[in-house]
Scaffold this active site. Structure first.
Site, PDB file in Angstrom:
ATOM      1  N   ASP A  81       8.574  36.525 -28.523  1.00  0.00           N
ATOM      2  CA  ASP A  81       8.173  35.520 -27.535  1.00  0.00           C
ATOM      3  C   ASP A  81       8.132  36.100 -26.131  1.00  0.00           C
ATOM      4  O   ASP A  81       7.212  35.810 -25.359  1.00  0.00           O
ATOM      5  CB  ASP A  81       9.138  34.331 -27.568  1.00  0.00           C
ATOM      6  CG  ASP A  81       8.899  33.416 -28.757  1.00  0.00           C
ATOM      7  OD1 ASP A  81       8.409  33.915 -29.790  1.00  0.00           O
ATOM      8  OD2 ASP A  81       9.188  32.218 -28.663  1.00  0.00           O
ATOM      9  N   CYS A 122      13.121  38.399 -35.401  1.00  0.00           N
ATOM     10  CA  CYS A 122      12.810  37.465 -34.323  1.00  0.00           C
ATOM     11  C   CYS A 122      12.246  36.142 -34.853  1.00  0.00           C
ATOM     12  O   CYS A 122      12.034  35.964 -36.041  1.00  0.00           O
ATOM     13  CB  CYS A 122      11.849  38.131 -33.344  1.00  0.00           C
ATOM     14  SG  CYS A 122      11.808  37.348 -31.712  1.00  0.00           S
ATOM     15  N   ASP A 123      11.981  35.214 -33.919  1.00  0.00           N
ATOM     16  CA  ASP A 123      11.737  33.808 -34.227  1.00  0.00           C
ATOM     17  C   ASP A 123      10.746  33.550 -35.362  1.00  0.00           C
ATOM     18  O   ASP A 123      10.961  32.657 -36.176  1.00  0.00           O
ATOM     19  CB  ASP A 123      11.192  33.086 -32.991  1.00  0.00           C
ATOM     20  CG  ASP A 123      12.179  33.054 -31.839  1.00  0.00           C
ATOM     21  OD1 ASP A 123      13.200  33.773 -31.904  1.00  0.00           O
ATOM     22  OD2 ASP A 123      11.934  32.325 -30.865  1.00  0.00           O
ATOM     23  N   LYS A 124       9.630  34.274 -35.385  1.00  0.00           N
ATOM     24  CA  LYS A 124       8.549  33.935 -36.314  1.00  0.00           C
ATOM     25  C   LYS A 124       8.632  34.683 -37.625  1.00  0.00           C
ATOM     26  O   LYS A 124       7.875  34.363 -38.560  1.00  0.00           O
ATOM     27  CB  LYS A 124       7.182  34.205 -35.654  1.00  0.00           C
ATOM     28  CG  LYS A 124       6.998  33.558 -34.278  1.00  0.00           C
ATOM     29  CD  LYS A 124       7.265  32.066 -34.280  1.00  0.00           C
ATOM     30  CE  LYS A 124       7.101  31.436 -32.912  1.00  0.00           C
ATOM     31  NZ  LYS A 124       8.132  31.810 -31.928  1.00  0.00           N
ATOM     32  N   CYS A 194      17.771  37.044 -29.991  1.00  0.00           N
ATOM     33  CA  CYS A 194      18.475  36.392 -28.885  1.00  0.00           C
ATOM     34  C   CYS A 194      19.844  35.883 -29.321  1.00  0.00           C
ATOM     35  O   CYS A 194      19.979  35.235 -30.364  1.00  0.00           O
ATOM     36  CB  CYS A 194      17.668  35.209 -28.354  1.00  0.00           C
ATOM     37  SG  CYS A 194      16.068  35.649 -27.673  1.00  0.00           S
ATOM     38  N   SER A 470      11.241  26.080 -25.207  1.00  0.00           N
ATOM     39  CA  SER A 470      12.296  26.999 -25.615  1.00  0.00           C
ATOM     40  C   SER A 470      13.058  26.422 -26.796  1.00  0.00           C
ATOM     41  O   SER A 470      13.399  25.241 -26.818  1.00  0.00           O
ATOM     42  CB  SER A 470      13.267  27.237 -24.453  1.00  0.00           C
ATOM     43  OG  SER A 470      14.419  27.911 -24.908  1.00  0.00           O
TER      44      SER A 470
END
Length: 569
Positions: A81, A122-124, A194, A470
């Site tokens: 991101d 990570c997020d995705k 994160c 976010s």
């Protein structure tokens, strides 16, 4: 032994050319008879989220080989991101989730491999990998590859989200460039995702609640001995799953999705978990309405953990207290403990050895941090399908907000308006054209939200947007992911400056207070325009144009399909 689809009859053309390729790689005929396991590695040197994964993939391959399999590393796009939001109005972020799923499909189905271990970072990556697993329904184990160590700045905890928020404060002159620079130099102290209850850690934990990751494996510190041991165990289990013929759709059942939603609510997880879980459900063709589950369960699930930035505890403390497994043990009867998992045992059997809540970081269900839901879905004349509000654990927030709209088609224009004083206390800042079709790919609306905080207007200006926010926390009354989006003809496209908007979190409504006849007139006017709304500057061709033509609405997970999926639609 299970017959392997990857093994072709000797003498055939597929057997001969495959053998020629693999013999040149040093493989023996004995190797080629083994279960062939894809080690899905979304590696990249562009971001710390992925910078450690090549070594993790090598360890996973060793474990696959030791377990009697044959490991093949495959690569996918690796979106971050904070890095990839720079181009395409932020559209390369959510859309990359679907690229990941199709990268995996192309490699694994094209080569007719037998199983997968997916290295989630990570997020995705976790949702994209789970989407592929659900679609191709091949024996799969998910392995969370850890959160990053963070640092301190001037004696205070400092992580990447602090830097993101600090940039909003700097934009309003409330934080010096020197301070922001200092924060950015110390916020990230190692590889991994994160630190905090953001989208990545949320989705890693969702993998465990769904039964697709090994028990007790999430969250975990990147590069730790525990992470390495968990990855090796997952890789070994992937080989066993092939022999047992245990497949994702055997695990991704309605009770499993309800368990995942229950866990997400109990830890104040990322709001992005809603659309990602829906996308996984769509790819599994399960007919499950994840958005409905969040609404149904919101008031019955107690809040057992309060992790930064939603609460006072660090992800390290949460991990040490027992993580996802401990929370699920604390939830007890609120979960479907008979749901199956990739271990071959039920969720209840997996949780039997999990630690009990410590009463401080992770609370028991009868003494929670709170009972008010922190992920709130709203509907109404402005959000006929849904909108999502994220609340902090201890935030005292007004339950309603009514004010005149200040409409912007672009976050940068909104930031300019804020600096110029065009947005004032009492206003409702409307950001539209940022949905999956409008961006295309879904734009990030968090910068104006953080800038409002930097301007001291949190709670004094509400925000309504069809963009994404976010995954951690938002300030003030912020309604994100309004659907239908403006570019899909949603009411958000009809809002004009000065229109009255009201958001009521008690009744869970977001309404546009404009007479029906006036809205009908505006819609007719909109439909007669020769150019669709919110399309200036979007890609005419290339990946984002493909995404825009094929993406489904958020209530269908924003998956790519020319038709509606899911029995509940």
């Amino acid at each position: 032994m299970t017959e392997l689809r990857s093994n072709y009859r000797p003498g055939t053309s597929p057997w001969a050319v495959r053998r020629a390729q693999w013999r040149a790689l040093g493989l023996t005929d004995e190797d080629m008879a083994k279960p062939k396991i894809a080690i899905v590695n979304s590696s990249s040197s562009l971001a710390t989220c992925y910078s450690h994964l090549d070594a993790v993939a090598r360890a996973a391959k060793e474990a696959v080989d030791e377990a009697g399999g044959l490991g093949f590393e495959i690569r996918t796009v690796a979106p971050s991101d904070f890095i990839h939001s720079a181009g395409g109005r932020g559209g390369y972020i959510l859309s990359a989730r679907d690229l990941i799923s199709h990268d995996i499909e192309a490699a694994v189905e094209g080569a007719q491999l037998d199983g997968m271990i997916c290295l989630a970072s990570c997020d995705k990556t976790a949702p994209g990998q789970l989407m592929a697993a659900a679609r191709i329904n091949l024996p799969t184990v998910m392995a969370g590859c850890g959160y990053q160590a963070c640092g301190t700045y001037r004696g205070r905890h400092c992580d990447i989200e602090d830097v993101f928020l600090g940039a909003g404060h700097h934009a309003q002159g409330r934080l010096s460039l020197e301070e922001l620079t200092g924060m950015s130099e110390t916020a990230v102290a190692g590889p991994g995702v994160c630190a905090g209850m953001g989208t990545a850690n949320s989705m890693h934990m969702a993998c465990e609640a769904l039964g697709m990751a090994l028990p007790g494996s999430t969250p975990v510190l990147a590069e730790s001995a525990k992470m390495r041991d968990d990855v090796r165990a997952a890789a070994s289990r992937a080989v066993a799953l092939v022999h047992e013929d245990l497949r994702p759709r055997d695990v991704l059942t309605p009770p499993a999705f309800e368990n995942a939603v229950t866990l997400m609510l109990s830890v104040s997880a990322s709001v992005n978990s809603v659309k990602h879980l829906q996308a996984i459900a769509e790819e599994a063709e399960s007919g499950i309405d994840v958005y409905g589950l969040y609404e149904q369960l919101a008031d019955s699930v107690p809040l057992l953990a309060a992790v930064r930035p939603n609460g006072p505890h660090s992800i390290e403390e949460f991990d040490a207290a027992g993580g996802a497994a401990c929370v699920m043990r604390g939830l007890g009867g609120l979960l479907h403990t008979s749901a199956g998992t990739v271990t071959g045992r039920t969720l209840g059997e997996n949780l039997a050895g999990a630690p009990h809540p410590d009463g401080r970081v992770i609370r028991p269900a009868d003494k929670p941090h709170g009972r008010r839901p922190t992920i709130v879905l709203v509907r109404g004349s402005l959000a006929p399908a849904t909108g999502i509000v994220k609340l902090a654990v201890d935030e005292q927030r007004e339950t309603s907000f009514t004010g005149p709209a200040r409409v912007y088609e672009d976050p940068h224009a909104a930031l300019d308006g804020l600096r110029e004083g065009a947005v004032a206390a009492g206003d409702v800042l409307v950001l539209r054209g940022l949905g999956p079709k409008g961006t295309p790919g879904m734009g990030m609306a968090s910068r104006p939200v953080f800038a409002l905080d930097g301007a001291g207007l949190t709670g004094q200006v509400a925000v309504v947007t069809d963009g994404q926010l976010s995954g951690l926390v938002n300030k003030g009354v912020v309604v994100g992911e309004v659907s239908p989006e403006a570019a899909d003809g949603g009411p958000l496209a009809l809002v004009r400056d000065g229109d009255t908007i009201t958001v009521d979190l008690t009744s869970r409504r977001a309404d546009l207070l404009v007479p029906d006849d006036e809205l009908a007139r505006r819609r007719e006017e909109l439909e007669t325009r020769t150019q669709e709304p919110s399309q200036a500057g979007t890609a005419a061709r290339g990946w984002l144009s493909v995404y825009r033509r094929t993406v489904r609405p958020l209530q269908e997970g924003a998956v790519l399909s020319p038709r509606t999926r899911g029995a509940h639609r």
